[in-house]
Design an enzyme around this catalytic site. Structure first.
Site, short mmCIF file in Angstrom:
data_model
loop_
_atom_site.label_atom_id
_atom_site.label_comp_id
_atom_site.label_asym_id
_atom_site.label_seq_id
_atom_site.Cartn_x
_atom_site.Cartn_y
_atom_site.Cartn_z
N ASP A 180 29.53 10.30 -4.71
CA ASP A 180 30.77 9.74 -4.16
C ASP A 180 30.58 8.96 -2.85
O ASP A 180 31.44 8.16 -2.48
CB ASP A 180 31.80 10.86 -3.91
CG ASP A 180 32.14 11.62 -5.19
OD1 ASP A 180 31.90 11.08 -6.28
OD2 ASP A 180 32.62 12.77 -5.08
N ARG A 196 39.06 -10.74 -23.17
CA ARG A 196 39.84 -9.53 -22.89
C ARG A 196 39.77 -9.14 -21.42
O ARG A 196 38.85 -9.53 -20.71
CB ARG A 196 39.28 -8.35 -23.71
CG ARG A 196 39.69 -8.40 -25.16
CD ARG A 196 38.96 -7.34 -25.94
NE ARG A 196 39.49 -7.25 -27.29
CZ ARG A 196 38.85 -6.71 -28.31
NH1 ARG A 196 37.64 -6.19 -28.15
NH2 ARG A 196 39.41 -6.64 -29.50
N GLY A 200 34.25 9.12 -8.16
CA GLY A 200 34.30 8.96 -6.70
C GLY A 200 35.32 9.87 -6.04
O GLY A 200 35.51 9.81 -4.83
N ARG A 236 29.91 25.20 -8.82
CA ARG A 236 30.94 25.18 -7.77
C ARG A 236 31.41 26.62 -7.69
O ARG A 236 32.01 27.12 -8.64
CB ARG A 236 32.08 24.25 -8.16
CG ARG A 236 31.65 22.79 -8.40
CD ARG A 236 32.87 21.90 -8.51
NE ARG A 236 32.61 20.65 -9.20
CZ ARG A 236 32.13 19.54 -8.61
NH1 ARG A 236 31.83 19.56 -7.34
NH2 ARG A 236 31.95 18.44 -9.30
N VAL A 294 11.29 19.17 -0.29
CA VAL A 294 11.48 20.41 0.49
C VAL A 294 10.33 21.37 0.19
O VAL A 294 9.69 21.93 1.09
CB VAL A 294 12.85 21.07 0.14
CG1 VAL A 294 12.92 22.49 0.64
CG2 VAL A 294 14.00 20.24 0.71
O1 F6P Z 1 31.77 14.80 -6.64
C1 F6P Z 1 31.11 14.21 -7.72
C2 F6P Z 1 32.06 14.03 -8.89
O2 F6P Z 1 31.35 13.44 -9.96
C3 F6P Z 1 33.33 13.22 -8.58
O3 F6P Z 1 33.08 11.83 -8.55
C4 F6P Z 1 34.25 13.66 -9.68
O4 F6P Z 1 35.60 13.54 -9.29
C5 F6P Z 1 33.87 15.11 -9.88
O5 F6P Z 1 32.58 15.27 -9.33
C6 F6P Z 1 33.88 15.58 -11.30
O6 F6P Z 1 33.62 16.94 -11.30
P1 F6P Z 1 33.25 17.79 -12.59
O7 F6P Z 1 31.82 17.50 -12.94
O8 F6P Z 1 33.45 19.18 -12.17
O9 F6P Z 1 34.15 17.33 -13.68
#
Ligand code: F6P
Length: 326
Positions: A132, A167, A175, A77, A28
């Site tokens: 994912d 085992r 995911g 997030r 970018v």
């Molecule tokens: O979306 C990516 C991911 O790694 C998922 O596979 C997983 O469920 C989630 O994020 C885990 O999130 P965090 O890093 O907030 O624990």
């Protein structure tokens, strides 16, 4: 339309990090600068957009990052940005900084955020990045191939010790609600069983499959469990042990190791292709779109569609994984 020479482009990474995000930032940046646009790196995703965490970036700021996992822009997030008030603040910050457009590199939640901004008149182009592979409108997202290679390396090692001790190993992959990583891992690692959210299987059925593998003379059983599967990995291991099906069990939860590491050649190539095209599109005046992969080429998809759907093609590969497990 803004003259390209006067265009100030913002770029951010958001949501869970994915290997190849840095390669996308680099693509970018270099494409923007090659077109005489100014580039502002936004730190900490949408949270940084709300706070005005901006820095001007030059070509050298993205030097030496192509091969690094994670994201030099950091990621979050953001709960604040999910609300109208946060989005209003972000738009004010962008206007103050003279930002004419924004490239959002992230997963499905991040692309929904990108769509929300575009709906309020901001020029936005999204780039799909998430291990994912659950983003609608793209065959592959940045990070998927590297994560799969990390899983493959781990499972290959676990199979060695599983075979030596006779085992059953239950290996949990990430995911979220998608079984893509799990089923692909099942195919490329030759797993005996794959459990994923798209298919509901009872404990008894799983135990039977493990016992069948034992009877057929297998020296191990590899069970790949997607984190979103209907049974908790640790509970399943305990129950299989109690049922005495031949193999004793061990559990490995791969966890965040799947999100780190040097991006593979494929992820770097995808990041480069999407990064270049995203900047070209925004400079041409396009907005409210995501640039995705269709086969080995790029495609343009409305962010409205990406926001409304999620992609799950794990089922397409489930039968193949089963057939190859015999
Ligand atoms: O979306 C990516 C991911 O790694 C998922 O596979 C997983 O469920 C989630 O994020 C885990 O999130 P965090 O890093 O907030 O624990």
């Amino acid at each position: 339309m803004v003259e390209i020479g006067n265009f100030t482009l913002g770029v951010l990474t958001s949501g869970g990090d994915a290997p190849g995000m840095n390669a996308a930032i680099r693509a970018v940046a270099r494409t923007a600068l090659a077109n005489n646009a100014k580039l502002i790196g936004v730190t900490n995703g949408f949270e940084g957009l709300v706070n005005g965490e901006f820095r001007l970036m030059g070509a050298r700021d993205v030097g030496g990052i192509l091969q690094r996992g994670g994201t030099i822009l950091q990621t979050r997030r953001s709960k604040r940005f999910a609300e109208a008030k946060g989005q209003r603040e972000a738009i004010r910050r962008m206007n103050e900084a003279g930002m004419n457009g924004l490239i959002v590199i992230g997963g499905d939640g991040s692309l929904r955020g990108a769509h929300a901004l575009a709906q309020q008149g901001i020029k936005v182009v999204g780039i799909p990045a998430s291990i994912d592979n659950d983003i609608w409108g793209t065959d592959m997202s940045i990070g998927v191939d590297t994560a799969l290679n990390t899983i493959m390396e781990a499972v290959d090692k676990l199979r060695d010790t599983a075979s030596s001790h006779s085992r059953a190993f239950l290996i949990e992959t990430m995911g979220r609600n998608s079984g893509y990583l799990a089923v692909m891992a099942g195919i490329v690692c030759g797993a005996e069983i794959v459990l994923m959210p798209e298919v509901s299987v009872t404990v008894e059925e799983i135990a039977q499959l493990v016992e069948d593998a034992y009877r057929r003379g297998k020296t191990h059983a590899i069970i790949i469990v997607a984190e979103g599967a209907n049974i908790r990995t640790t509970d399943l291991a305990r129950i299989i042990d109690e049922m005495d099906v031949g193999f004793k069990t061990r559990v490995t939860i791969l966890g965040h190791i799947q999100r780190g590491g040097r991006p593979t050649a494929l992820d770097r190539l995808i990041a480069a292709s999407l990064g270049v095209k995203a900047v070209e599109a925004i400079l041409e005046g396009q907005t409210d779109i995501m640039i995705g992969m269709k086969g080995l080429g790029v495609t343009t998809v409305p962010l409205a569609d990406v926001s409304e759907h999620s992609r799950s093609n794990a089922l397409d590969y489930y039968e193949m994984a089963k057939t190859l497990a015999r």
